[in-house]
Design an enzyme around this catalytic site. Structure first.
Site, PDB file in Angstrom:
ATOM      1  N   HIS B  63       0.865  -1.172   0.000  1.00  0.00           N
ATOM      2  CA  HIS B  63       0.000   0.000   0.000  1.00  0.00           C
ATOM      3  C   HIS B  63       0.908   1.230   0.000  1.00  0.00           C
ATOM      4  O   HIS B  63       1.994   1.220   0.588  1.00  0.00           O
ATOM      5  CB  HIS B  63      -0.922  -0.012   1.221  1.00  0.00           C
ATOM      6  CG  HIS B  63      -2.120  -0.906   1.035  1.00  0.00           C
ATOM      7  ND1 HIS B  63      -2.852  -1.411   2.087  1.00  0.00           N
ATOM      8  CD2 HIS B  63      -2.715  -1.375  -0.097  1.00  0.00           C
ATOM      9  CE1 HIS B  63      -3.842  -2.152   1.602  1.00  0.00           C
ATOM     10  NE2 HIS B  63      -3.777  -2.158   0.289  1.00  0.00           N
ATOM     11  N   ASP B  65       1.181   4.015   1.436  1.00  0.00           N
ATOM     12  CA  ASP B  65       1.739   4.639   2.637  1.00  0.00           C
ATOM     13  C   ASP B  65       2.912   3.847   3.222  1.00  0.00           C
ATOM     14  O   ASP B  65       3.518   4.284   4.195  1.00  0.00           O
ATOM     15  CB  ASP B  65       0.650   4.895   3.698  1.00  0.00           C
ATOM     16  CG  ASP B  65      -0.139   3.648   4.074  1.00  0.00           C
ATOM     17  OD1 ASP B  65      -0.241   2.722   3.242  1.00  0.00           O
ATOM     18  OD2 ASP B  65      -0.663   3.591   5.207  1.00  0.00           O
ATOM     19  N   ASP B 207      -0.728  -2.920   9.971  1.00  0.00           N
ATOM     20  CA  ASP B 207      -1.696  -3.299   8.947  1.00  0.00           C
ATOM     21  C   ASP B 207      -2.142  -4.750   9.072  1.00  0.00           C
ATOM     22  O   ASP B 207      -1.990  -5.560   8.155  1.00  0.00           O
ATOM     23  CB  ASP B 207      -1.141  -3.014   7.543  1.00  0.00           C
ATOM     24  CG  ASP B 207      -0.920  -1.523   7.351  1.00  0.00           C
ATOM     25  OD1 ASP B 207       0.008  -0.993   7.983  1.00  0.00           O
ATOM     26  OD2 ASP B 207      -1.700  -0.887   6.627  1.00  0.00           O
TER      27      ASP B 207
END
Lengths: 304, 304
Positions: B63, B65, B207
């Site tokens: 992802h 970020d 995450d």
């Protein structure tokens, strides 16, 4: 009214306190961004400006320090619930580069429309911004941008009355509309407007040698934002080698273009104290100012 | 001695004063980075740590970020004149994603070596770092990492003398070498070393939902760095939906894993005051600390 903010002033790599060079302008509810290096979205947030109304992103070229912040910005614009299309403008290769970077930002709630520049000079008109892209001289294809907000002539009520134009049409004519009345008569703006008045003009160029055409494009700008990679006069050789400019070369362009003021930006990470060279540069062009992260100005139409 | 720095503490988007979550550790002249979101290179510079010795970059997942800062970091490492190969570790797709992002960083003066994780658990040993990658539970394939610096047993001079081992071999045996002497005798470290002593252990996971295996991997860590996307207890449903954790879920993992301390990180941009929830979280695991950009610790071997 045109708000202009220099979001960052660094070249090559972002530093604490000196983000990468990019420009954001706001006009009539529509924002336009030039370049988007790493951390540009932080700079926007720091300034307190918002993401959703960014309608246009122009790129000078695709070196990382001018585009590496794009995937993050696009995602943040998506999180801001933007759904309107976004227009991107940049040299040939734009769609290919953006699509590659979007491998980490594949899903966006808005469409991207691409305009790839192929001519040495191109004109676009988006949301009231009159944009001129002009080719400059870097070690890859690179463009500078002129942003103009034109201003129509003064409305002449006496002429409107003399031509017997009904009052409800006046403001529409003032906005430039051509009107066919119910009785078949045609009214044009030229019938009621004086000559176009001075509008607003901002010229922005980075990553280039000081080619003379830049001075021609920047002529008469309210604000000329120009790269100054090096302040040290002895670095002119380096500037030539890497296709950048010294402060003095930028100032000589400004002396020809005669903008109201010039802001220097895109400082080399090695240039710790750009202010040390300001006095010397002002001998060439007195209205030289050093860019600073977040430095902004609101340009307004002359009230003369 | 293992230096550990939490470079940023944000999730989703970088903010002024809260950069994206990533971790850098230093051991024996070799730096290892986990994740590299936008502006990670600014965070490193702000901390005063350096780019050249980054030998390993591990990714939890791709992802934006967690990886958007990579092209800029690679260029900056190149500018720091790194020429030694760089090892990257991450889930399947690593080379494809990195190559896509490198469209804006095509030329680097060092080689990149890829290790793509395919098993639920994998072990690697690089420059003294014993790395365990373990699969966690996010909405894409995502890994956590255990970093360990093992410590050999104490050297027993009496046993070395008793075994008639020549003095020049002692330090080599202590470093783990097996030595064949000129007279044909073979000396092994086991002959002179006591049982392995407690080394250093850092566990890092973001995450993910709080799956029980995380507590097992983090067991006995000196430092457990764990995501806490939400502090508000009522956001547990949201955490479940987006495959993240609340502070309380992270603390329950820590209560099982019993690390010396836990640092929370990867705060949602909506979480403005994480400190408001700390007291409640400490009822579950007293040694909970809030991550802060640049927070660091130096872990040393026990002197017991």
């Amino acid at each position: 009214m045109l708000d202009v903010c220099l979001l960052g002033t660094g070249g090559m790599m972002p530093l604490p306190g000196r983000f990468l060079t990019s420009l954001m302008v706001r006009y009539n509810g529509s924002n336009l961004l030039i370049d988007c290096g790493e951390a540009t979205q932080i700079a926007i947030k720091k300034k307190g400006w918002v993401f959703k109304p960014i309608d246009v992103i122009c790129f000078t070229h695709y070196h990382a320090d001018h585009i590496s912040g794009l995937p993050g910005l696009l995602l943040t614009m998506g999180n801001a619930e933007r759904t309107e299309p976004l227009t991107m403008v940049g040299p040939r290769g734009l769609e290919r580069v953006v699509n590659a970077l979007r491998c980490i930002a594949p899903e966006l709630p808005f469409e991207i429309r691409y305009h790839e520049l192929t001519e040495p000079e191109e004109h676009l008109e988006i949301n009231g911004y009159h944009i001129t892209a002009f080719k400059v001289q870097h070690n890859v294809v690179c463009y500078g941008y002129v942003l103009e907000i034109p201003r129509g002539g003064r409305f002449d009520a006496a002429r409107a009355k003399a031509a017997d134009i009904p009052l409800p049409y006046w403001s529409r004519l003032q906005k430039g509309e051509v009107i066919t009345a119910e009785d078949g008569r045609i009214f044009t703006p030229e019938m009621v407007l004086g000559p176009a008045r001075k509008g607003l003009k901002v010229t922005y160029t980075t990553d280039t040698r000081p080619v003379p055409s830049i001075a021609a494009y920047a002529a008469g700008s309210d604000l000329f934002i120009c790269e100054g990679m090096y302040g040290e006069p002895e670095k002119e050789k380096k500037a030539r080698e890497y296709k950048h400019m010294t402060f003095y070369e930028a100032a000589r362009l400004a002396a020809q273009a005669k903008p109201e003021e010039m802001w220097l930006t895109h400082f080399s990470p090695s240039l710790v104290y750009p202010e040390n060279y300001l006095e010397d540069v002002r001998r060439i062009f007195p209205e030289t100012h050093l860019g600073k992260d977040g430095k902004s100005i609101t340009l307004t139409f002359d009230e003369k």
